[in-house]
Design a protein around this motif. Structure first.
Motif, PDB file in Angstrom:
ATOM      1  N   TYR A 338      42.395  50.440  28.012  1.00 11.59           N
ATOM      2  CA  TYR A 338      40.861  49.985  27.952  1.00 11.59           C
ATOM      3  C   TYR A 338      40.721  48.491  28.051  1.00 11.59           C
ATOM      4  CZ  TYR A 338      43.291  48.954  23.298  1.00 11.59           C
ATOM      5  OH  TYR A 338      44.070  48.406  22.727  1.00 11.59           O
ATOM      6  N   ILE A 339      39.340  48.310  28.161  1.00  8.12           N
ATOM      7  CA  ILE A 339      39.009  46.712  28.413  1.00  8.12           C
ATOM      8  C   ILE A 339      37.582  46.576  27.322  1.00  8.12           C
ATOM      9  CG2 ILE A 339      37.516  45.345  29.963  1.00  8.12           C
ATOM     10  CD1 ILE A 339      38.787  46.938  32.314  1.00  8.12           C
ATOM     11  N   VAL A 340      37.912  45.440  26.638  1.00 10.88           N
ATOM     12  CA  VAL A 340      36.552  44.867  26.078  1.00 10.88           C
ATOM     13  C   VAL A 340      36.008  43.982  26.880  1.00 10.88           C
ATOM     14  CG1 VAL A 340      35.788  44.154  23.739  1.00 10.88           C
ATOM     15  CG2 VAL A 340      37.726  45.786  23.819  1.00 10.88           C
ATOM     16  N   ALA A 341      34.714  44.458  27.359  1.00  6.62           N
ATOM     17  CA  ALA A 341      34.064  43.211  28.095  1.00  6.62           C
ATOM     18  C   ALA A 341      32.869  42.599  27.570  1.00  6.62           C
ATOM     19  CB  ALA A 341      33.546  44.209  29.495  1.00  6.62           C
ATOM     20  N   PRO A 342      32.534  41.379  27.971  1.00  5.25           N
ATOM     21  CA  PRO A 342      31.300  40.896  27.438  1.00  5.25           C
ATOM     22  C   PRO A 342      30.100  41.647  28.034  1.00  5.25           C
ATOM     23  CG  PRO A 342      32.770  39.089  28.722  1.00  5.25           C
ATOM     24  CD  PRO A 342      33.229  40.708  28.782  1.00  5.25           C
ATOM     25  N   PRO A 343      29.095  41.770  26.932  1.00  2.00           N
ATOM     26  CA  PRO A 343      28.042  42.791  27.305  1.00  2.00           C
ATOM     27  C   PRO A 343      27.700  43.007  28.732  1.00  2.00           C
ATOM     28  CG  PRO A 343      27.796  41.996  25.168  1.00  2.00           C
ATOM     29  CD  PRO A 343      28.797  41.073  25.652  1.00  2.00           C
ATOM     30  N   ALA A 344      27.528  41.609  29.289  1.00  2.00           N
ATOM     31  CA  ALA A 344      26.702  41.613  30.596  1.00  2.00           C
ATOM     32  C   ALA A 344      27.532  42.064  31.673  1.00  2.00           C
ATOM     33  CB  ALA A 344      26.128  40.337  31.185  1.00  2.00           C
ATOM     34  N   LEU A 345      29.058  42.110  31.374  1.00  3.73           N
ATOM     35  CA  LEU A 345      29.812  42.933  32.431  1.00  3.73           C
ATOM     36  C   LEU A 345      30.214  44.376  32.476  1.00  3.73           C
ATOM     37  CD1 LEU A 345      31.897  41.899  34.607  1.00  3.73           C
ATOM     38  CD2 LEU A 345      33.461  41.431  32.690  1.00  3.73           C
ATOM     39  N   VAL A 346      29.560  44.914  31.274  1.00  8.49           N
ATOM     40  CA  VAL A 346      29.870  46.401  31.044  1.00  8.49           C
ATOM     41  C   VAL A 346      29.553  47.221  32.139  1.00  8.49           C
ATOM     42  CG1 VAL A 346      29.590  48.308  29.481  1.00  8.49           C
ATOM     43  CG2 VAL A 346      30.225  46.091  28.499  1.00  8.49           C
ATOM     44  N   ASP A 347      28.079  47.090  32.635  1.00  6.05           N
ATOM     45  CA  ASP A 347      27.568  47.697  33.630  1.00  6.05           C
ATOM     46  C   ASP A 347      28.123  47.599  34.995  1.00  6.05           C
ATOM     47  OD1 ASP A 347      25.907  49.418  32.586  1.00  6.05           O
ATOM     48  OD2 ASP A 347      24.077  48.790  34.049  1.00  6.05           O
ATOM     49  N   PRO A 348      28.324  46.684  35.468  1.00  2.15           N
ATOM     50  CA  PRO A 348      29.112  46.536  36.902  1.00  2.15           C
ATOM     51  C   PRO A 348      30.620  47.280  36.751  1.00  2.15           C
ATOM     52  CG  PRO A 348      28.378  44.342  35.938  1.00  2.15           C
ATOM     53  CD  PRO A 348      27.880  45.401  35.078  1.00  2.15           C
ATOM     54  N   LEU A 349      31.153  46.799  35.497  1.00  4.68           N
ATOM     55  CA  LEU A 349      32.482  47.297  35.320  1.00  4.68           C
ATOM     56  C   LEU A 349      32.464  48.960  35.304  1.00  4.68           C
ATOM     57  CD1 LEU A 349      35.513  46.647  34.639  1.00  4.68           C
ATOM     58  CD2 LEU A 349      34.689  46.548  32.447  1.00  4.68           C
ATOM     59  N   VAL A 350      31.620  49.317  34.497  1.00  6.30           N
ATOM     60  CA  VAL A 350      31.552  51.009  34.712  1.00  6.30           C
ATOM     61  C   VAL A 350      31.204  51.699  35.961  1.00  6.30           C
ATOM     62  CG1 VAL A 350      30.526  52.846  33.318  1.00  6.30           C
ATOM     63  CG2 VAL A 350      31.181  50.976  32.087  1.00  6.30           C
ATOM     64  N   ARG A 351      30.519  51.099  36.733  1.00  4.75           N
ATOM     65  CA  ARG A 351      29.999  51.375  38.050  1.00  4.75           C
ATOM     66  C   ARG A 351      31.406  51.223  38.905  1.00  4.75           C
ATOM     67  NH1 ARG A 351      24.063  51.125  38.720  1.00  4.75           N
ATOM     68  NH2 ARG A 351      23.607  50.509  36.421  1.00  4.75           N
ATOM     69  N   ALA A 352      31.949  50.095  38.779  1.00  2.00           N
ATOM     70  CA  ALA A 352      33.215  49.929  39.493  1.00  2.00           C
ATOM     71  C   ALA A 352      34.195  50.993  39.538  1.00  2.00           C
ATOM     72  CB  ALA A 352      33.881  48.707  39.396  1.00  2.00           C
ATOM     73  N   LYS A 353      34.564  51.357  37.985  1.00  2.45           N
ATOM     74  CA  LYS A 353      35.454  52.475  37.512  1.00  2.45           C
ATOM     75  C   LYS A 353      34.789  53.693  38.155  1.00  2.45           C
ATOM     76  CE  LYS A 353      37.917  54.887  34.435  1.00  2.45           C
ATOM     77  NZ  LYS A 353      39.142  55.200  34.901  1.00  2.45           N
ATOM     78  N   SER A 354      33.663  53.897  38.253  1.00  2.00           N
ATOM     79  CA  SER A 354      33.353  55.276  38.768  1.00  2.00           C
ATOM     80  C   SER A 354      33.611  55.328  40.379  1.00  2.00           C
ATOM     81  CB  SER A 354      31.891  55.680  38.228  1.00  2.00           C
ATOM     82  OG  SER A 354      31.213  55.270  39.261  1.00  2.00           O
ATOM     83  N   VAL A 355      33.548  54.413  40.979  1.00  2.00           N
ATOM     84  CA  VAL A 355      33.833  54.229  42.184  1.00  2.00           C
ATOM     85  C   VAL A 355      35.223  54.590  42.577  1.00  2.00           C
ATOM     86  CG1 VAL A 355      33.996  52.758  44.443  1.00  2.00           C
ATOM     87  CG2 VAL A 355      32.023  52.485  42.825  1.00  2.00           C
ATOM     88  N   MET A 356      35.907  54.115  41.664  1.00  2.00           N
ATOM     89  CA  MET A 356      37.290  54.113  41.953  1.00  2.00           C
ATOM     90  C   MET A 356      37.785  55.453  41.504  1.00  2.00           C
ATOM     91  SD  MET A 356      40.255  51.886  40.511  1.00  2.00           S
ATOM     92  CE  MET A 356      41.976  51.863  41.113  1.00  2.00           C
ATOM     93  N   ASP A 357      37.470  56.092  40.440  1.00  2.00           N
ATOM     94  CA  ASP A 357      38.203  57.397  40.165  1.00  2.00           C
ATOM     95  C   ASP A 357      37.058  58.314  39.169  1.00  2.00           C
ATOM     96  OD1 ASP A 357      38.516  56.305  37.584  1.00  2.00           O
ATOM     97  OD2 ASP A 357      40.548  56.571  37.305  1.00  2.00           O
ATOM     98  N   ARG A 358      35.917  58.170  39.339  1.00  2.00           N
ATOM     99  CA  ARG A 358      35.078  58.747  38.469  1.00  2.00           C
ATOM    100  C   ARG A 358      35.091  58.204  36.956  1.00  2.00           C
ATOM    101  NH1 ARG A 358      30.821  62.515  39.924  1.00  2.00           N
ATOM    102  NH2 ARG A 358      30.822  62.510  41.874  1.00  2.00           N
ATOM    103  N   HIS A 359      36.162  58.896  36.490  1.00  2.00           N
ATOM    104  CA  HIS A 359      36.786  58.468  35.068  1.00  2.00           C
ATOM    105  C   HIS A 359      38.094  59.063  34.871  1.00  2.00           C
ATOM    106  CE1 HIS A 359      36.455  62.758  33.769  1.00  2.00           C
ATOM    107  NE2 HIS A 359      35.328  62.690  34.384  1.00  2.00           N
ATOM    108  N   THR A 360      38.626  58.530  33.809  1.00  2.00           N
ATOM    109  CA  THR A 360      39.898  58.500  33.438  1.00  2.00           C
ATOM    110  C   THR A 360      40.041  60.216  32.704  1.00  2.00           C
ATOM    111  OG1 THR A 360      40.519  56.384  32.914  1.00  2.00           O
ATOM    112  CG2 THR A 360      41.801  57.952  31.815  1.00  2.00           C
ATOM    113  N   ALA A 361      41.111  60.757  32.994  1.00  2.00           N
ATOM    114  CA  ALA A 361      41.261  62.283  32.649  1.00  2.00           C
ATOM    115  C   ALA A 361      40.745  62.301  31.154  1.00  2.00           C
ATOM    116  CB  ALA A 361      42.588  62.654  32.955  1.00  2.00           C
ATOM    117  N   ILE A 362      39.840  63.628  30.933  1.00  2.00           N
ATOM    118  CA  ILE A 362      39.423  63.535  29.849  1.00  2.00           C
ATOM    119  C   ILE A 362      40.112  64.165  28.649  1.00  2.00           C
ATOM    120  CG2 ILE A 362      38.115  65.966  30.038  1.00  2.00           C
ATOM    121  CD1 ILE A 362      36.307  62.884  28.606  1.00  2.00           C
TER     122      ILE A 362
END
Ligand SMILES: Cc1ncc(COP(=O)(O)O)c(C=O)c1O
Length: 490
Positions: A338-362
């Motif tokens: 997991y990452i704990v990101a400063p609030p302003a970084l969360v959105d870009p981070l989540v979008r980048a994560k979804s580019v990479m693999d949508r999401h981690t196995a649920i």
């Protein structure tokens, strides 16, 4: 060779579980694609081929049917069967040797990046590094919780939130605030596929090629790999008893964009960054608009007092990104981090994560949430901390009793591994190989040196010994082997 000779030479294995028609189909197809059977060639009639190959006619008919259906064969009844003449395949003169085209620069950087990072091979044994004790994990509880999830599938099994399973983010947030002094809300927690993915995403998001990044050397090479892959300039900084040598970093790379550090427990030397240095680093990063990536991977395992609070918890300028993993408190194969990101970084981070693999196995996320909510997580950490504490003592006492003339122990108050320095200037790599030949694993300290390390980062010969994954008796055996090899090197 004519067609019949080529077909007669096909190696059909009558003892294989793969049906003969499937083998015949696969081999004819491969011969066509390799250019051994060429477009326009006539194949023998099915009756002749089944005699030639000593197989049933049905076998040949089934194979031909499949090849016709896929377009490899053509022909009409009475006129014969041919390799389709329109196929754009030409006979290949020799087997391909390398890549048809060179890798891109990015591809070449990627291909090199993890080259120096080993992975665990074979059965668990003394002194496997960075590995928790699988013998202590409650797999029965885990499988019961997982079974429950499979028995009651719900909408989460669709494409879910790239930031991760919400209940898990909440539980981790509560845990990190209480146990690690991390300053966060659940929205700031993003679930990743191991901390490796977290480090990768952060380097991709925050660095441009050529950006300078301070890394500890010796240090964790897995964390440097994404930097090399991103084309960043890896700037090695020595480590002393107080942690990363900030004065060195500031003097040599004052314009760095990022600092990658393990302040709670430096890998491999085992030191902890002092409060003074933590505050200095935060002040410098805020003033220079640099990111601090805090890699906090095994600090739950502190044997001489409560775990030290995170560096992120001291940050009031939002320049620290906290990266955590479940690989040590649970096990690496789970691939959860997991990452704990400063609030302003969360959105870009989540979008980048979804580019990479949508999401981690649920399912693993859901089961971990259940494991935490039911109290098993806390109990497992407590139990393993006690057990690893005993294993650590077995190792320390064993070294004191039999190897004190050869080894000097580094700090041992935290983590899963112990760094030992050699009193004699032996070749640590040769030593590690000799120990391995006797069935025991040790990591030479040089393994952790960055391939771009500056001379100031050099440390004397040493070994890293993992003690958490194996029972005390195995530790004693590993020490006996190590002692024998060291004596033989006299
Ligand atoms: C310093 C450090 N950070 C992080 C990790 C964990 O990486 P991951 O979560 O990708 O398994 C390790 C594992 O050995 C490590 O040594």
């Amino acid at each position: 060779m004519n067609t019949s000779d080529i077909l007669a030479a096909l190696p059909l294995d009558r003892n294989s579980p793969t049906p003969l028609f499937r083998q015949l189909y696969t081999q004819v197809r491969a011969a066509i694609l390799r250019g051994v059977l060429t477009p326009g060639m006539q194949l023998p009639p099915t009756r002749a081929l089944c005699v030639l190959l000593s197989v049933s006619r049905q076998t040949v008919l089934n194979a031909y049917d499949q090849l016709f259906a896929e377009g490899f064969l053509s022909g009409t009844v009475g006129k014969g069967t041919f390799i389709s003449s329109h196929l754009p395949i030409s006979a290949r003169k020799s087997a391909p040797r390398g890549l048809m085209r060179p890798l891109s620069q990015r591809g070449a950087d990627y291909a090199q990046a993890m080259k120096y990072v080993g992975h665990h091979k074979g059965k668990l044994r003394a002194f496997r590094v960075s590995m928790p004790g699988l013998d202590l994990f409650p797999f029965d509880i885990w499988s019961r919780l997982e079974g429950r999830r499979w028995r009651h599938p719900d909408h989460h099994l669709g494409y879910s939130d790239p930031a991760g399973y919400a209940p898990l983010r909440e539980l981790l947030c509560v845990y990190l605030r209480a146990a690690r002094g991390v300053n966060c809300t659940p929205d700031q927690v993003v679930i990743t596929t191991g901390s490796q993915q977290g480090l990768y995403l952060l380097t991709q998001l925050l660095l441009a090629p050529g950006d300078k990044v301070w890394v500890e050397s010796p240090g964790y090479q897995g964390a440097s790999a994404p930097l090399f892959a991103a084309g960043a300039q890896v700037c090695t900084v020595p480590v002393d008893a107080d942690g990363m040598d900030l004065a060195y970093g500031m003097a040599h790379y004052p314009d760095a964009r990022m600092v990658l550090t393990t302040p709670s427990h430096q890998l491999p030397l085992g030191v902890t960054m002092t409060l003074q240095r933590r505050l200095e680093l935060l002040r410098w990063a805020a003033a220079n608009k640099a990111w601090i990536i805090e890699d906090d991977y095994d600090s739950e395992y502190r044997y001489t007092g409560p775990p030290l609070a995170s560096l992120q918890g001291l940050d009031n300028a939002d320049c620290t990104v906290y990266v955590g993993t479940l690989s040590k408190v649970m096990f690496p194969g789970l691939r959860l981090g997991y990452i704990v990101a400063p609030p302003a970084l969360v959105d870009p981070l989540v979008r980048a994560k979804s580019v990479m693999d949508r999401h981690t196995a649920i399912i693993p996320q859901m089961v971990l949430a259940d494991f935490m909510a039911d109290g098993h997580f806390g109990r497992h950490i407590k139990r393993t901390r006690e057990a690893y504490g005993e294993r650590r003592l077995t190792l320390l006492n064993g070294i004191a009793a039999t190897l004190a003339d050869e080894l000097v122990c580094g700090p041992s108050d935290c983590g899963l591994d112990l760094c030992v320095h050699l009193r004699r200037a032996l070749d640590e790599e040769k030593l590690a190989q000799a120990v391995l030949a006797a069935g025991v694993e040790v990591r030479p300290l040089s393994y952790y040196a960055s391939r771009v390390a500056t001379p100031e980062c050099a440390v004397g010969p040493g070994l890293v010994l993992g003690f958490s994954a194996i029972a005390p008796a195995e530790i004693a055996h590993g020490l006996a082997v190590l002692a024998k090899v060291l004596r033989a090197a006299r």
